[in-house]
Enzyme design. Sequence first.
Site, PDB file in Angstrom:
ATOM      1  N   SER A  16       0.806  -1.224   0.000  1.00 37.97           N
ATOM      2  CA  SER A  16       0.000   0.000   0.000  1.00 37.97           C
ATOM      3  C   SER A  16       0.838   1.272   0.000  1.00 37.97           C
ATOM      4  O   SER A  16       0.290   2.354   0.112  1.00 37.97           O
ATOM      5  CB  SER A  16      -1.004  -0.013   1.134  1.00 37.97           C
ATOM      6  OG  SER A  16      -0.339  -0.095   2.360  1.00 37.97           O
ATOM      7  N   HIS A  49     -12.429   5.931   4.451  1.00 42.56           N
ATOM      8  CA  HIS A  49     -11.221   5.517   3.736  1.00 42.56           C
ATOM      9  C   HIS A  49     -10.792   4.119   4.195  1.00 42.56           C
ATOM     10  O   HIS A  49     -10.508   3.243   3.388  1.00 42.56           O
ATOM     11  CB  HIS A  49     -10.084   6.518   3.959  1.00 42.56           C
ATOM     12  CG  HIS A  49      -8.762   6.011   3.478  1.00 42.56           C
ATOM     13  ND1 HIS A  49      -8.446   5.945   2.150  1.00 42.56           N
ATOM     14  CD2 HIS A  49      -7.706   5.499   4.144  1.00 42.56           C
ATOM     15  CE1 HIS A  49      -7.230   5.414   2.019  1.00 42.56           C
ATOM     16  NE2 HIS A  49      -6.769   5.135   3.212  1.00 42.56           N
ATOM     17  N   SER A  50     -10.750   3.946   5.504  1.00 45.05           N
ATOM     18  CA  SER A  50     -10.446   2.638   6.090  1.00 45.05           C
ATOM     19  C   SER A  50     -11.020   2.673   7.499  1.00 45.05           C
ATOM     20  O   SER A  50     -11.639   3.666   7.890  1.00 45.05           O
ATOM     21  CB  SER A  50      -8.938   2.400   6.150  1.00 45.05           C
ATOM     22  OG  SER A  50      -8.357   3.219   7.154  1.00 45.05           O
TER      23      SER A  50
HETATM   24  C1  LIG Z   1       3.678   6.932  -0.354  1.00 44.81           C
HETATM   25  C2  LIG Z   1       2.478   6.981   0.529  1.00 44.81           C
HETATM   26  N1  LIG Z   1       2.074   8.149   1.041  1.00 44.81           N
HETATM   27  C3  LIG Z   1       0.991   8.209   1.841  1.00 44.81           C
HETATM   28  C4  LIG Z   1       0.303   7.086   2.139  1.00 44.81           C
HETATM   29  C5  LIG Z   1      -0.924   7.158   3.057  1.00 44.81           C
HETATM   30  N2  LIG Z   1      -2.124   6.923   2.274  1.00 44.81           N
HETATM   31  C6  LIG Z   1      -2.696   5.704   2.243  1.00 44.81           C
HETATM   32  S1  LIG Z   1      -4.023   5.672   1.238  1.00 44.81           S
HETATM   33  C7  LIG Z   1      -3.888   7.290   0.867  1.00 44.81           C
HETATM   34  C8  LIG Z   1      -4.877   7.950  -0.096  1.00 44.81           C
HETATM   35  C9  LIG Z   1      -4.871   7.364  -1.466  1.00 44.81           C
HETATM   36  O1  LIG Z   1      -5.959   7.847  -2.200  1.00 44.81           O
HETATM   37  P1  LIG Z   1      -6.350   7.252  -3.591  1.00 44.81           P
HETATM   38  O2  LIG Z   1      -5.123   6.925  -4.385  1.00 44.81           O
HETATM   39  O3  LIG Z   1      -7.310   8.180  -4.222  1.00 44.81           O
HETATM   40  O4  LIG Z   1      -7.036   5.852  -3.281  1.00 44.81           O
HETATM   41  P2  LIG Z   1      -8.414   5.568  -2.506  1.00 44.81           P
HETATM   42  O5  LIG Z   1      -8.064   5.325  -1.074  1.00 44.81           O
HETATM   43  O6  LIG Z   1      -9.286   6.731  -2.705  1.00 44.81           O
HETATM   44  O7  LIG Z   1      -8.961   4.312  -3.114  1.00 44.81           O
HETATM   45  C10 LIG Z   1      -2.797   7.851   1.521  1.00 44.81           C
HETATM   46  C11 LIG Z   1      -2.411   9.253   1.404  1.00 44.81           C
HETATM   47  C12 LIG Z   1       0.765   5.859   1.609  1.00 44.81           C
HETATM   48  N3  LIG Z   1       0.146   4.710   1.838  1.00 44.81           N
HETATM   49  N4  LIG Z   1       1.848   5.842   0.798  1.00 44.81           N
END
Ligand SMILES: Cc1ncc(C[n+]2csc(CCOP(=O)(O)OP(=O)(O)O)c2C)c(N)n1
Length: 500
Positions: free
Chosen positions: A250, A379-380
């Site tokens: 992730s 989100h989770s």
């Molecule tokens: C490199 C990195 N930075 C920050 C995070 C924390 N993080 C986990 S999910 C997320 C949001 C991602 O959003 P999106 O790509 O739109 O996917 P969605 O959750 O909406 O399906 C973040 C910032 C991470 N996992 N990896």
Amino acid sequence: MRRKTTQPFHNRRNLFTSVRSYFSLHIYIYLIAVRALQSTGREEQMATIRSLRKLSAIRYRFISQSKGWRGSPVPCPHRAFHISQQRIKLAAESPKFPGASAEFTDCLEFIEPNMISTIPVYRVMDRDGQIINTSKVPQLSQETVVNFYQKMTLFNTMDKILYESQRQGRISFYATNFGEEGTHIGSAAALDANDLVFGQYREAGVLLYRGFPLDLFMAQCYANADDLGKGRQMPVHYGSKDLNFVTISSTLATQIPQAVGAAYALKRKNLDNVVICYFGEGAASEGDAHAGFNFAATLECPIIFFCRNNGYAISTPTDEQYRGDGIAGRGPSYGIRSIRVDGNDVFAVYNATKEARCRAAAENQPFLIEAMTYRVGHHSTSDDSSTYRSKDEVSYWEKQDHPIRRLRSYLEARGWWGEEEEKAWRKKARCQVMEAFERAEGRLKPQPDLLFTDVYQELPLSLRKQREAMWDTWDSTRSTIPLMPMKSNALCQQCPFPDV
Ligand SMILES: Cc1ncc(C[n+]2csc(CCOP(=O)(O)OP(=O)(O)O)c2C)c(N)n1
Ligand SMILES: *[C@@H]1O[C@H](CO)[C@@H](O)[C@H](O)[C@H]1NC(C)=O
Ligand SMILES: *[C@@H]1O[C@H](CO)[C@@H](O)[C@H](O)[C@H]1NC(C)=O
Ligand SMILES: [Mg+2]
């Protein structure tokens, strides 16, 4: 709609002034020329010639500005990405720069992003499940469409139960897929079983469609002895070698350049398969996304970039994430064929992915699909979305624009599904999930020693120390976690790469 590139007459008065000034300028130049011929001194002659040249330049500018009698205050009208044919013909020669195929222009103009038309959303069904153009009814059998529906609802049921499991403290973490079922099932159905999938963490429906058993979903979330990942990852980080689904990591966007590399390998091996790479619109802001897009375009890799644009990256809404035309809008600038689809329309997703898959394989080209949808859940389980969005907003997507509801309306309108089938299926789906859940919870945990396997052939000293410390703590806390019995002492000496 594209904005018009030509502008109408400014006004009559402007037209008149242009004509009058044009003639008076000519008379003035003529008078100066006469004076120049009469003058005798060389100095004086030169000065006259200089002023004549200056005036000619003014005249030239004047003519070019009033050309076509467009006395517009903006001399260069804005355009939508293309130079008009007329302009191209005006250029006497073409640029020879190696970096771009373009034409010269004498127009100083910055492209205004908000003047460029936005990419439309491709759909087959409307929000009520009605086919928009009756000549484009999906050519899919009842059996296929009912299977889409059953997979989507089974997936939804699994999500509900695993989410509740986390809330009850049975598992450590969970991320639901509510509202995005159409993007998963529609795209998964359009792929070949041998196409390689790289996911983010919210694409479990793709794995379910491929036939990953409920027991293995549960085993992963419960980190029990049956987990293919040996309990070493957080819940929802699935992977299956048999189903060509690369294990989730992730750390955002890392899968994108990896997927491109895999697609490049497929191309070099001359295989007919493609790679599909899923990611959220938030992940598309990572540098890795840029690197991946550019490599895929320049190396001409058979890959489908599948962006789930669900409106949020945790609490950051899309209007704080980018200023351009979403993610699809970026595709053409990388030289990638791109489309935006209604992600809540399973047929639109299916059709777009099918077409992209076929062409990616045949042409060795990357494709980009931006599926517009909405993340209905938090989100989770580590998030509370009520702090950054309204109940009304969520309720709209839950009740009025939901992929499952839409597909059900379609099925019902065709007489392929009714209240009776619905009741029976919902009961059966819930039963299947509950049984898998109970089996997973009753299973033993994997040996903690497995934490240290599968990376090093020979365990380094630092890790050997950590392993000792782990068992010391285990003994001193008198842990009662029911462990799988140790298979053999040779566990840690096993070759971590049995295939090599
Ligand atoms: C490199 C990195 N930075 C920050 C995070 C924390 N993080 C986990 S999910 C997320 C949001 C991602 O959003 P999106 O790509 O739109 O996917 P969605 O959750 O909406 O399906 C973040 C910032 C991470 N996992 N990896
Ligand atoms: C339906 O699609 C066909 C084929 O693309 C097209 O010719 C026709 O104009 C469309 N009808 C409508 C009402 O848009
Ligand atoms: C799906 O796409 C094909 C072309 O690939 C087209 O012929 C068909 O009409 C499309 N189906 C729908 C439902 O739009
Ligand atoms: Mg998102």
